[in-house]
Design an enzyme around this catalytic site. Structure first.
Site, mmCIF file in Angstrom:
data_model
loop_
_atom_site.group_PDB
_atom_site.id
_atom_site.type_symbol
_atom_site.label_atom_id
_atom_site.label_comp_id
_atom_site.label_asym_id
_atom_site.label_seq_id
_atom_site.Cartn_x
_atom_site.Cartn_y
_atom_site.Cartn_z
ATOM 1 N N HIS A 112 25.365 -3.123 -18.776
ATOM 2 C CA HIS A 112 24.431 -3.619 -17.892
ATOM 3 C C HIS A 112 23.944 -4.738 -19.515
ATOM 4 C CE1 HIS A 112 23.163 0.084 -15.650
ATOM 5 N NE2 HIS A 112 22.839 -0.932 -14.813
ATOM 6 N N ASP A 115 21.272 -3.342 -21.195
ATOM 7 C CA ASP A 115 21.859 -2.778 -22.061
ATOM 8 C C ASP A 115 21.832 -3.361 -24.041
ATOM 9 O OD1 ASP A 115 20.945 -1.158 -19.810
ATOM 10 O OD2 ASP A 115 23.579 -1.180 -19.721
ATOM 11 N N GLU A 243 28.635 -0.134 -5.932
ATOM 12 C CA GLU A 243 28.415 1.385 -5.661
ATOM 13 C C GLU A 243 27.460 1.473 -5.109
ATOM 14 O OE1 GLU A 243 27.579 1.955 -9.942
ATOM 15 O OE2 GLU A 243 26.378 4.171 -9.661
ATOM 16 N N GLU A 279 30.354 7.430 -6.708
ATOM 17 C CA GLU A 279 29.157 8.202 -8.459
ATOM 18 C C GLU A 279 28.792 9.426 -7.141
ATOM 19 O OE1 GLU A 279 26.050 6.589 -10.531
ATOM 20 O OE2 GLU A 279 25.237 8.656 -10.821
ATOM 21 N N HIS A 282 25.967 10.676 -6.215
ATOM 22 C CA HIS A 282 25.343 9.776 -5.059
ATOM 23 C C HIS A 282 25.860 10.148 -4.376
ATOM 24 C CE1 HIS A 282 24.704 6.107 -7.963
ATOM 25 N NE2 HIS A 282 24.137 6.966 -8.386
ATOM 26 N N ASP A 307 31.641 6.413 -10.944
ATOM 27 C CA ASP A 307 31.535 6.848 -11.873
ATOM 28 C C ASP A 307 31.025 8.430 -12.073
ATOM 29 O OD1 ASP A 307 30.697 4.875 -12.724
ATOM 30 O OD2 ASP A 307 29.063 4.727 -11.843
ATOM 31 N N ASP A 318 19.153 12.245 -9.026
ATOM 32 C CA ASP A 318 19.862 11.362 -9.696
ATOM 33 C C ASP A 318 20.262 12.122 -10.746
ATOM 34 O OD1 ASP A 318 22.548 10.507 -10.152
ATOM 35 O OD2 ASP A 318 22.311 8.383 -9.739
ATOM 36 N N ASP A 320 22.321 12.988 -12.687
ATOM 37 C CA ASP A 320 23.809 11.769 -13.999
ATOM 38 C C ASP A 320 24.345 13.009 -14.695
ATOM 39 O OD1 ASP A 320 23.738 9.374 -12.712
ATOM 40 O OD2 ASP A 320 21.773 9.269 -13.951
ATOM 41 N N ASP A 350 29.059 8.057 -15.825
ATOM 42 C CA ASP A 350 27.269 7.395 -15.773
ATOM 43 C C ASP A 350 27.033 8.646 -15.654
ATOM 44 O OD1 ASP A 350 25.092 6.253 -14.971
ATOM 45 O OD2 ASP A 350 26.049 5.439 -13.157
HETATM 46 C C1 XLS Z 1 22.075 4.165 -10.876
HETATM 47 C C2 XLS Z 1 23.108 3.793 -10.812
HETATM 48 C C3 XLS Z 1 23.418 2.669 -12.127
HETATM 49 C C4 XLS Z 1 25.138 1.833 -11.628
HETATM 50 C C5 XLS Z 1 25.151 1.155 -12.438
HETATM 51 O O1 XLS Z 1 21.947 5.458 -9.857
HETATM 52 O O2 XLS Z 1 24.970 4.883 -11.510
HETATM 53 O O3 XLS Z 1 23.729 3.489 -12.932
HETATM 54 O O4 XLS Z 1 26.013 2.648 -12.100
HETATM 55 O O5 XLS Z 1 23.829 -0.004 -12.475
HETATM 56 NI NI NI Z 2 26.684 5.105 -11.611
HETATM 57 NI NI NI Z 3 23.142 7.463 -10.378
#
Ligand code: XLS
Ligand code: NI
Ligand code: NI
Length: 448
Positions: A112, A115, A243, A279, A282, A307, A318, A320, A350
């Site tokens: 991003h 970042d 996404e 993702e 998600h 992702d 989430d 991750d 991700d």
């Molecule tokens: C958040 C999203 C984010 C996207 C990019 O939950 O996964 O990380 O991948 O903005």
């Molecule tokens: Ni993501």
């Molecule tokens: Ni996410």
């Protein structure tokens, strides 16, 4: 001060990880390596590296300090030290990022705008900082051969976006978001990114008491058209991706899941221009399996990229985490490959470390373990495809639809009256057949 503070020596490893072969086990002398990830190995006609297209994401690995709602920075990365020069810190962060890419031998990264460079006092200043880091990236990418899988704009952290970016009640915020996306899309184009991603972080709402849903959807549709028009104006050849995510940060996210995003794209006539970045975590939060989202996107013609992470079976948010479930990833890759592979997409981690994993080398370990797991899963998927038994049983199950009756029904040659007459004649006697789920699950296990 952390032990390793200068960028090139941030990790204790000096030499890139290599393929060690299936007999290899981690030892004290060589704690990290690849047992399965062999970039040049041919899998289903392509190099493993080109099938998997791994990417490291900037935000979790280099921007996130290890905070959670109850506590702050656990990682203490040197570029997060208070009082430092933000631009110098961004440079140091980039040095460490590219050092990690080198050690992992990873072919892609993602970021991003926020970042990679500090936010300035004005958007012009912020955008200029992003572009300066873009120049640094261009050199580093040239030297390392690492490519950009996708860029994206952070339209959710700053408080100006608390009520949404494109879906904000204030058009000035919409304009601000548009200016930010233009800058990152231009940069992504210059860096020859393979895709551009839009995650609607705050495109959603908490309560209809303060939300005009119809207006907000129209605003989102208009925003997407602006992005697509700009893509064509500058000649960006990558894919624009949305996404999906069902909740978090807002209670009702407009991009709930693949089906919802596809419906939105159709309503606003964008379905030929935008695909989805799916993702794993998600998908689960939306009440689906990962494979469901992949196969549905393929069926609707909007499959784009992945992702790659994992959720927690008990926690409803989430988390991750790095992927670490062989059958799950093997089936996901089976479906991805069976449906034609990744095209411009890739497998973007991700994924973030747990906040207690504070050693710099944990960043290497998290990614290396995930890459190895995916490589192993790819080899399982290869067996599933080469053996063909899974595809064959589907063919058999739908056998009738390739026959005379099935084909003529689908071709629209029968009315309800016709079909009723056929049944009345007594020539049809449908028989139930076993769905054989247990047999098939055992078959899947046989490939592991
Ligand atoms: C958040 C999203 C984010 C996207 C990019 O939950 O996964 O990380 O991948 O903005
Ligand atoms: Ni993501
Ligand atoms: Ni996410």
């Amino acid at each position: 001060m952390p032990k390793h503070s200068s960028a090139p020596n941030y990790f204790s490893l000096r030499e890139p990880l290599r393929y060690e072969g299936p007999k290899w086990k981690p030892s004290n002398k060589r704690p990290l390596g690849y047992r399965w990830y062999d970039p040049d190995r041919k899998v289903l006609g392509k190099r493993m590296e080109d099938q998997l297209r791994f990417a490291v994401c900037y935000w979790h690995s280099f921007a996130w300090p290890g905070s959670d709602p109850f506590g702050g920075d656990t990682f203490q990365r040197p570029w997060h030290a208070t009082g430092g020069d933000p631009m110098a810190q961004a440079l140091q962060k980039a040095d460490v990022a590219f050092e990690l890419f080198r050690l992992l031998r990873v072919p892609f990264f993602t970021f991003h705008d926020r970042d990679i460079a500090p936010e300035g006092a004005t958007l012009a200043e912020s955008n200029a900082n992003v572009r300066r880091m873009g120049e640094v990236f261009a050199r580093k990418m040239q030297d390392s051969g690492v490519n950009l899988l996708w860029g994206t704009a952070n339209l959710f952290s700053n408080r100006r976006y608390m009520a949404g970016a494109a879906t904000n009640p204030d058009p000035e915020v919409f304009a601000y978001a548009a200016a930010q996306v233009k800058n990152v899309l231009d940069l992504t184009h210059e860096l020859r990114g393979a895709n551009y991603v839009l995650w609607g972080g705050r495109e959603g709402y908490e309560t209809l008491l303060n939300t005009d849903l119809k207006r907000e959807l129209d605003q989102l549709g208009r925003f997407m058209h602006l992005v697509v028009e700009h893509k064509h104006r500058i000649g960006f050849k990558g894919t624009i991706l949305i996404e999906p995510k069902p909740g978090e940060p807002t209670k009702h996210q407009y991009d709930y899941d693949v089906a919802t995003v596809h419906g939105f794209l159709r309503s606003y006539r964008l379905e030929r221009e935008i695909k989805v970045n799916i993702e794993q975590n998600h998908a689960l939060l939306a009440g689906h399996t990962f494979e469901h989202e992949i196969v549905l996107a393929q069926a609707l013609g909007v499959f784009g990229s992945i992702d790659m992470n994992r959720g927690d079976e008990q926690l409803g948010w989430d988390t991750d985490q790095f992927p670490n479930n062989l059958p799950q990833v093997a089936l996901a890759l089976y479906h991805i490959l069976h449906g034609g592979g990744l095209a411009t997409g890739g497998l973007n981690f991700d994924a973030k470390l747990r906040r207690q994993s504070i050693d710099p080398d944990d960043l290497v370990a998290g990614h290396a373990g995930a890459m190895d797991l995916c490589a192993r899963a790819l080899l399982v998927a290869e067996k599933m495809i080469e053996d063909g038994a899974l595809a064959e049983q589907l063919r058999q199950r739908y056998y009738g639809w390739d026959g005379k009756l099935g084909k003529s029904i689908l071709a629209g040659k029968h009315s309800l009256d016709d079909l009723a007459a056929l049944v009345d004649k007594g020539t049809l006697e449908p028989q139930p057949h076993s769905g054989r789920q247990e047999v098939l699950e055992a078959l899947v296990n046989s490939y592991l």
